[in-house]
Design an enzyme around this catalytic site. Structure first.
Site, short mmCIF file in Angstrom:
data_model
loop_
_atom_site.label_atom_id
_atom_site.label_comp_id
_atom_site.label_asym_id
_atom_site.label_seq_id
_atom_site.Cartn_x
_atom_site.Cartn_y
_atom_site.Cartn_z
CE LYS A 99 -4.49 0.85 0.22
NZ LYS A 99 -5.59 -0.01 -0.26
P1 NAD Z 1 -13.73 7.69 -2.61
O1 NAD Z 1 -12.78 8.78 -2.33
O2 NAD Z 1 -14.26 7.49 -3.97
O3 NAD Z 1 -15.01 7.84 -1.64
C1 NAD Z 1 -14.93 8.05 -0.27
C2 NAD Z 1 -16.28 8.61 0.16
O4 NAD Z 1 -16.31 8.66 1.60
C3 NAD Z 1 -16.57 10.02 -0.33
O5 NAD Z 1 -17.93 10.09 -0.76
C4 NAD Z 1 -16.38 10.88 0.92
O6 NAD Z 1 -17.17 12.06 0.89
C5 NAD Z 1 -16.85 9.92 1.98
N1 NAD Z 1 -16.42 10.25 3.33
C6 NAD Z 1 -15.21 10.63 3.77
N2 NAD Z 1 -15.25 10.85 5.10
C7 NAD Z 1 -16.51 10.57 5.50
C8 NAD Z 1 -17.19 10.61 6.73
N3 NAD Z 1 -16.56 10.95 7.86
N4 NAD Z 1 -18.50 10.27 6.77
C9 NAD Z 1 -19.14 9.89 5.64
N5 NAD Z 1 -18.56 9.84 4.45
C10 NAD Z 1 -17.27 10.18 4.37
O7 NAD Z 1 -13.02 6.35 -2.07
P2 NAD Z 1 -13.38 4.85 -2.41
O8 NAD Z 1 -12.49 4.40 -3.50
O9 NAD Z 1 -14.86 4.68 -2.54
O10 NAD Z 1 -12.89 4.14 -1.07
C11 NAD Z 1 -13.72 4.10 0.09
C12 NAD Z 1 -13.22 3.02 1.01
O11 NAD Z 1 -13.23 1.79 0.28
C13 NAD Z 1 -11.78 3.19 1.51
O12 NAD Z 1 -11.68 2.66 2.80
C14 NAD Z 1 -10.98 2.35 0.54
O13 NAD Z 1 -9.76 1.93 1.11
C15 NAD Z 1 -11.95 1.21 0.35
N6 NAD Z 1 -11.68 0.44 -0.88
C16 NAD Z 1 -11.81 0.99 -2.12
C17 NAD Z 1 -11.53 0.23 -3.25
C18 NAD Z 1 -11.72 0.76 -4.63
O14 NAD Z 1 -11.53 -0.02 -5.58
N7 NAD Z 1 -12.14 1.98 -4.81
C19 NAD Z 1 -11.08 -1.10 -3.09
C20 NAD Z 1 -10.98 -1.64 -1.82
C21 NAD Z 1 -11.27 -0.85 -0.71
#
Ligand code: NAD
Length: 418
Positions: free
Chosen positions: A106
């Site tokens: 990571k």
């Molecule tokens: P992203 O940046 O697209 O979305 C994150 C969302 O969370 C945004 O809408 C933001 O406004 C919201 N957010 C942030 N702080 C917040 C809070 N305190 N309360 C409510 N909402 C809040 O990111 P993503 O790619 O969707 O990733 C989200 C999670 O999923 C992370 O933990 C990431 O590690 C995990 N993840 C993502 C992927 C992927 O392929 N995108 C894969 C595995 C895990």
């Protein structure tokens, strides 16, 4: 996010919980609790006004026993060395959970990307790619997107690497757009596995998904796709939130229209189908059948967990529960599908992307989704077998038992050098 909970300590305590059920030597378990190496670097980058700015960045290579290190790159002001180490550990056990031949890594930069122009972000990303170049490669370490990074950043990293190496190597990074060697189905993959796993859990628990109510915390890539797909499966999305707040409609709302509203205004808040504006905490403690935390880690601590009313939680985010919250939810008989299974769709389709890049042969979206379905269903079946074989109450512990055993087997069979 709950302050004060160290995600690296959370990871290590999850490994300890699982190790109690495993016939693996203590010294091997100890190895599996620490990254093999962590790059910490300072990027000095020219801003649009000609000034120089310094950014701290990390890449943790946690474990490569099962294949090249694999994991995303995050841009966020709260990135820290320990956060990156923890996330790289979760990647190691995630790739093992879905049984793909990759290890765990990571990376991250401490930055609020909203404060920088596109050209500044490009220079920052390319500066990081230059630092990563000796460490990455399709057989060494394969980065991917994470919070606040996406296809654009991946394409910049690929281009920088290929230029410096004077080669064509699309498999050096995944999450690229299609024209740069990306895979069909990658953008939807994390949300897709989150809901496939939820569907399997409902089936296992003899609960009906049709008409079940769902709350989604975090309406980014993972969260909003999960909302859209669970709605297509017949469930009703009643609440969602992002960093600006939450929305609620007891009769459900159209997840796509809510996303369109967020695209136009920057937030789900103010979406017209919402009957009520609610807080992020309300979303997490709402009386729903399924809760999907899809924002950042440590969203739910032990106090908040006391108020959680969902029957099933499918963790789209990485590490959304503190270990104490996990214990509270276990006592309350909430079935928590852990992140390393629920959100493993992202890395599974990243693996498919890497396979396609290496074969120079590209699959249809239908094939990607079918292969993904098989991996997630198999992983869920292994979880259920382990729950039943060892009589383990906590699905997270059972998932770690499966994953740690796979990594330990690989290490023990290969032996160590020197
Ligand atoms: P992203 O940046 O697209 O979305 C994150 C969302 O969370 C945004 O809408 C933001 O406004 C919201 N957010 C942030 N702080 C917040 C809070 N305190 N309360 C409510 N909402 C809040 O990111 P993503 O790619 O969707 O990733 C989200 C999670 O999923 C992370 O933990 C990431 O590690 C995990 N993840 C993502 C992927 C992927 O392929 N995108 C894969 C595995 C895990």
């Amino acid at each position: 996010m709950t302050q004060g909970t160290n995600p690296f300590e959370s990871l290590q305590s999850q490994i300890d919980d699982a190790a109690a059920y495993l016939d693996v030597e203590d010294d091997v378990i100890e190895r599996l609790k620490h990254p093999e190496r962590v790059l910490e670097t300072n990027l000095t980058v020219e801003m649009d006004d000609g000034s120089l700015e310094r950014f701290k960045a990390f890449r943790s290579q946690f474990n490569g026993d099962r294949g090249p290190y694999k994991g995303g790159i995050r841009y966020h002001p709260q990135v820290s060395r320990d956060e990156v180490k923890a996330l790289s550990g979760w990647m190691t056990y995630k790739t093992a959970t879905v049984d793909i031949p990759l290890g765990g890594g990571k990376g991250g930069i401490i930055i609020d990307p909203a404060e920088y122009s596109e050209s500044e972000l490009e220079r920052i990303t390319r500066a990081f790619a230059k630092e990563l170049r000796p460490l990455i490669g399709e057989d060494r370490d394969v980065p991917a997107p994470d919070v606040n990074t996406g296809q654009r950043e991946m394409n910049w990293i690929k281009d920088t690497y290929e230029t410096l190496e004077n080669t064509t190597e699309p498999g050096v990074i995944t999450g690229k757009n299609l024209a740069s060697g990306g895979s069909e189905g990658r953008v939807e993959a994390t949300g897709r596995s989150t809901v496939i796993a939820a569907r399997e859990a409902f089936d296992y628990l003899d609960k009906d998904l049709e008409g079940a109510t769902v709350a989604v915390q975090g309406y980014g890539n993972a969260g909003w796709i999960a909302a859209k797909l669970i709605d297509e499966m017949g469930a009703t999305v009643v609440a969602a939130s992002d960093s600006s707040g939450g929305i609620y409609n007891p009769d459900g709302f159209d997840p796509v229209a809510a996303k369109n509203h967020k695209n136009e205004t920057g937030s789900v808040v103010g979406y017209e189908e919402s009957e009520e504006e609610i807080t992020n905490e309300d979303v997490l403690t709402m009386d729903v059948d399924l809760l999907i935390p899809a924002a950042l880690e440590n969203a739910i601590d032990a106090d908040l967990a006391e108020d959680v009313q969902a029957d099933v939680i499918s963790e789209a985010a990485n590490g959304p529960l503190t270990p104490d919250a996990d214990a509270v939810l276990e006592d309350k008989d909430v079935f928590v599908i852990p992140d390393i299974l629920a959100n493993a769709g992202g890395v599974t389709v990243s693996y498919f992307e890497w396979v396609q890049n290496r074969q120079r042969f590209y699959w249809s979206e239908e094939r990607v989704n079918e292969e993904l379905e098989d991996h997630i269903v198999d992983a869920f079946d292994s979880l259920v077998e382990t729950i039943e074989e060892h009589d383990i109450a906590n699905p997270r512990t059972a998932t770690y038992v499966v994953a740690i055993q796979r990594v330990a087997d690989s290490f023990e069979e290969a032996g160590s050098f020197p």
